[in-house]
Design a protein around this motif. Structure first.
Motif, mmCIF file in Angstrom:
data_model
loop_
_atom_site.group_PDB
_atom_site.id
_atom_site.type_symbol
_atom_site.label_atom_id
_atom_site.label_comp_id
_atom_site.label_asym_id
_atom_site.label_seq_id
_atom_site.Cartn_x
_atom_site.Cartn_y
_atom_site.Cartn_z
ATOM 1 N N GLY A 1 -3.630 -16.419 -2.222
ATOM 2 C CA GLY A 1 -3.950 -15.289 -3.091
ATOM 3 C C GLY A 1 -3.743 -13.972 -2.365
ATOM 4 O O GLY A 1 -3.808 -13.906 -1.143
ATOM 5 N N HIS A 2 -3.471 -12.942 -3.148
ATOM 6 C CA HIS A 2 -3.283 -11.615 -2.558
ATOM 7 C C HIS A 2 -4.613 -11.089 -2.024
ATOM 8 O O HIS A 2 -5.663 -11.290 -2.645
ATOM 9 N N ASP A 3 -4.523 -10.391 -0.901
ATOM 10 C CA ASP A 3 -5.733 -9.844 -0.283
ATOM 11 C C ASP A 3 -6.501 -8.911 -1.225
ATOM 12 O O ASP A 3 -7.729 -8.918 -1.229
ATOM 13 N N PHE A 4 -5.770 -8.115 -2.016
ATOM 14 C CA PHE A 4 -6.474 -7.155 -2.890
ATOM 15 C C PHE A 4 -7.432 -7.878 -3.831
ATOM 16 O O PHE A 4 -8.516 -7.374 -4.122
ATOM 17 N N ILE B 1 -11.885 -17.725 0.378
ATOM 18 C CA ILE B 1 -11.515 -17.699 -1.046
ATOM 19 C C ILE B 1 -10.069 -18.173 -1.224
ATOM 20 O O ILE B 1 -9.177 -17.731 -0.512
ATOM 21 N N TYR B 2 -9.859 -19.028 -2.195
ATOM 22 C CA TYR B 2 -8.509 -19.465 -2.577
ATOM 23 C C TYR B 2 -8.264 -19.069 -4.034
ATOM 24 O O TYR B 2 -9.015 -19.491 -4.917
ATOM 25 N N ILE B 3 -7.185 -18.311 -4.255
ATOM 26 C CA ILE B 3 -6.816 -17.949 -5.629
ATOM 27 C C ILE B 3 -5.887 -19.033 -6.166
ATOM 28 O O ILE B 3 -4.976 -19.484 -5.461
ATOM 29 N N TYR C 1 1.665 -12.870 -9.286
ATOM 30 C CA TYR C 1 1.227 -11.531 -8.884
ATOM 31 C C TYR C 1 0.678 -10.724 -10.060
ATOM 32 O O TYR C 1 -0.358 -10.053 -9.945
ATOM 33 N N ILE C 2 1.363 -10.777 -11.189
ATOM 34 C CA ILE C 2 0.951 -9.982 -12.363
ATOM 35 C C ILE C 2 -0.476 -10.352 -12.764
ATOM 36 O O ILE C 2 -1.326 -9.490 -13.015
ATOM 37 N N VAL C 3 -0.721 -11.640 -12.818
ATOM 38 C CA VAL C 3 -2.023 -12.135 -13.259
ATOM 39 C C VAL C 3 -3.103 -11.813 -12.221
ATOM 40 O O VAL C 3 -4.243 -11.487 -12.569
ATOM 41 N N GLN C 4 -2.738 -11.873 -10.950
ATOM 42 C CA GLN C 4 -3.712 -11.511 -9.912
ATOM 43 C C GLN C 4 -4.077 -10.033 -10.016
ATOM 44 O O GLN C 4 -5.231 -9.652 -9.796
ATOM 45 N N LYS C 5 -3.099 -9.200 -10.358
ATOM 46 C CA LYS C 5 -3.403 -7.779 -10.579
ATOM 47 C C LYS C 5 -4.354 -7.639 -11.770
ATOM 48 O O LYS C 5 -5.277 -6.817 -11.760
ATOM 49 N N GLY C 6 -4.110 -8.433 -12.801
ATOM 50 C CA GLY C 6 -4.996 -8.420 -13.967
ATOM 51 C C GLY C 6 -6.407 -8.856 -13.603
ATOM 52 O O GLY C 6 -7.390 -8.238 -14.010
#
Lengths: 400, 400
Positions: free
Chosen positions: A77-80, A100-102, A283-288
């Motif tokens: 997962g992205h750090d942000f 944490i695992y995304i 990525y898009i969904v992680q930003k969401g």
């Protein structure tokens, strides 16, 4: 000829849910134009909130620009997003980003996690429970034992005398709609510590918790980091059912016995497994998902959850006024309702479908002890919810 | 204490790739300000094309509107995408929508698929090959045998005398950059039919194929539907590495032996497994994948692929002009290059890093037979590609 993994032949869930689907389709075909109301579905009915949509739009545009394009790289997962989750969900619990695992959904996560454990680790499931845990165990050929839940206990599980290695606890519960309070969960953590067990804590309905005595994370309980893996999701919280984002926590304190009885840090090991089988979530969904925590998004998200909880309250009051026995709905978007006149789940399902044109889920889908109950979802629209209850009221008021 | 799946302790890939990463990080730390050129990465450098971005933006907006919101339901992928793939990729091959599974990446798909097979099914991997296949086998505790590839054969695999159950073929190949022509693949299909084997055909670089004698799908070969599962991806074709969309084909003709030697339709069975462990891929990304086939998108996509193929051609010509032995690059974005002076992969990696500040991947990461080779990626930008070759030319022209 290459031989099959014969465990796959034992999968039942699809068939059972298909039965619901087929019965509904058949009814629709024979009764075209009928206004069927669906309180069976576990899907959300409200769209994604505006602040999240706006951030996902920005994310899409970033990917069209060479300077802001993102490719591979964030296996866990992205750090942000991981940092935001630590800050917003595990503040004061000393969980770090690296724990944490995304991922792409709790169904996948709660079944994949079995790869961590020796094939002989014995699984314990509640009866009734979410059938996917069972399917995950079946596919990997594991031994599964069931712990029956009783209405007289308000479906609170009794701590077993026997020894189990892996215990799935879904709280707030699908299908029961109830949540275990802290004092009950504490007993399970003590059990797990005493028996060297692992608790797989499915907490995807966390955002529906309203009772003060229900913890929002299993890690609020002392010792849980040594014995529990917690699973959460953006599906119900933020209407992400169609775009897929979940996460889970493997605490660094969690160790398992490896070769030569050596104690192994599971978090480190699962990172290797993750790299071997997964290239990260979208990525898009992680930003969401990240945007759901923006100050502007929080009241929008809260309003959606309240909408479903109000549905649940409406259903509960309506059914109780007709002397139905109703469980759940206060800390989860599901209600667990006893059928009338000792009818079986399927018989009552058929009655609601044929007589009142309402679809629910027969409780027996979640295990034998679920028979004579139905699961009603509070995730439909208000209109469908209200009209369903009016049909039921009209029927039973006539009867009374 | 619950015991570990000890197979996880045998995973090596992360460690090996970490070695590359660590060496690069260390060098950067000791030499700040140095201009490192990365030809190691398997990631794309070009952003997603405008037509696809536009359609994904639309998809995001749909999810913010109650009338167009999409939730659960498409376990095997949305019909709009599966139908488009059938039409565009399998036209005239008689593949149907129901044989296509949409997923989140070929790394996940090629390892998960092992769940279909009995634990005793024997795996055959080429040496060298993409190490993820091995890791998938290791996690599930399978027996793996290696089939060595030889430079004297131009790395075309020899048909084995022994009997293998599961054979992974990556063509166009990562890491070799070569693609197997139809006559070679035909031999493998015949082998699989004669030996009751299954071929797991990793075809993710299909869009880079330029040679007329290389089939774009394994199903162009007679009989392949009885013995092969084909995997493809949007990652390299459409710069989807950060957003995840892949697909695979399980033909209805593919049967395995189940209990009592009964012949089982694998496609039907895998649907049950999919429902049990997966809730479908992201809607936004599936819309994006669908948009790659729009008439307006096709030339945009083609231009990106040509850009990488031109990089490959540039690298090949530059290195051959310096008398390097170079394989691949004509049907794939990778080049497989023999080191100089009989140097090991790691020694040559170190030389390129330290002397020329160029990062490549040591061939031994892909198996022992990969030693004395390096993998060079053509997926970097033109600037990085050209400057790397200039540094190499300058060095060797001085030497000559």
């Amino acid at each position: 000829m290459v031989k099959l993994n014969n465990n796959l032949l034992k999968l039942e869930t699809e068939d059972i849910f298909m039965n619901v689907g087929e019965k509904v389709s058949e009814y629709k075909k024979e009764n075209p134009g009928v206004n069927l109301l669906n309180l069976g579905v576990g899907d959300v009915s409200l769209p994604i909130v505006p602040t999240v949509i706006k951030e996902m739009e920005k994310a899409v545009l970033e990917l069209g620009n060479g300077k802001t394009f993102k490719g591979y790289g964030a296996y866990y997962g992205h750090d942000f997003l991981r940092e935001k989750i630590v800050e917003e969900e595990y503040n004061s619990l000393n969980i770090t980003k690296d724990e944490i695992y995304i991922s792409i959904g709790t169904k996948t996560d709660t079944t994949n996690i079995l790869e961590l454990f020796d094939k002989k680790a014995k699984m314990c499931l509640f009866n009734p429970s979410y059938p996917i845990y069972r399917d995950g165990g079946i596919i990997s050929g594991r031994e599964i034992e069931y712990l029956e839940l009783y209405e007289e206990d308000n479906f609170i599980p009794r701590i077993p005398k026997g020894k189990y290695d892996l215990i799935y606890i879904c709280s707030p519960s699908n299908p029961l709609g109830i949540a275990l309070p802290k004092n009950e969960l504490k007993k399970w953590i003590e059990y797990a510590i005493a028996n060297d067990s692992i608790i797989l804590y499915d907490n995807v309905y966390e955002s529906f918790i309203t009772s003060d005595d229900v913890p929002h994370s299993i890690y609020e309980i002392d010792g849980a980091k040594r014995v529990a893996i917690e699973f959460r999701s953006f599906s119900k919280r933020a209407s992400f059912t169609g775009i897929r984002c979940s996460y889970y926590v493997i605490p660094n304190e969690l160790h398992l016995k490896g070769l030569d009885s050596k104690s192994i840090n599971i978090n480190e090991l699962w990172k290797k497994r993750t790299i071997a089988k997964f290239n990260g979530a979208d990525y898009i969904v992680q930003k969401g998902a990240w945007a759901t925590y923006l100050e502007q998004a929080k009241p929008e998200i809260r309003a959606n959850i309240n909408y479903y909880l109000e549905n649940a309250k409406y259903i509960k009051e309506a059914l109780e006024s007709l002397s139905f026995k109703v469980f759940g709905g206060e800390n989860a978007p599901f209600l667990w309702v006893k059928t009338r006149n000792n009818m079986s789940s399927w018989a009552y399902f058929d009655f609601l479908l044929n007589e009142l044109n309402i679809v629910v889920i027969p409780g027996c889908i979640f295990g034998k002890k679920g028979d004579k109950y139905i699961r009603i979802s509070a995730l439909a629209t208000r209109e469908v919810t209200v009209e369903s209850m009016e049909r039921i009221k009209e029927y039973y008021e006539k009867e009374l």
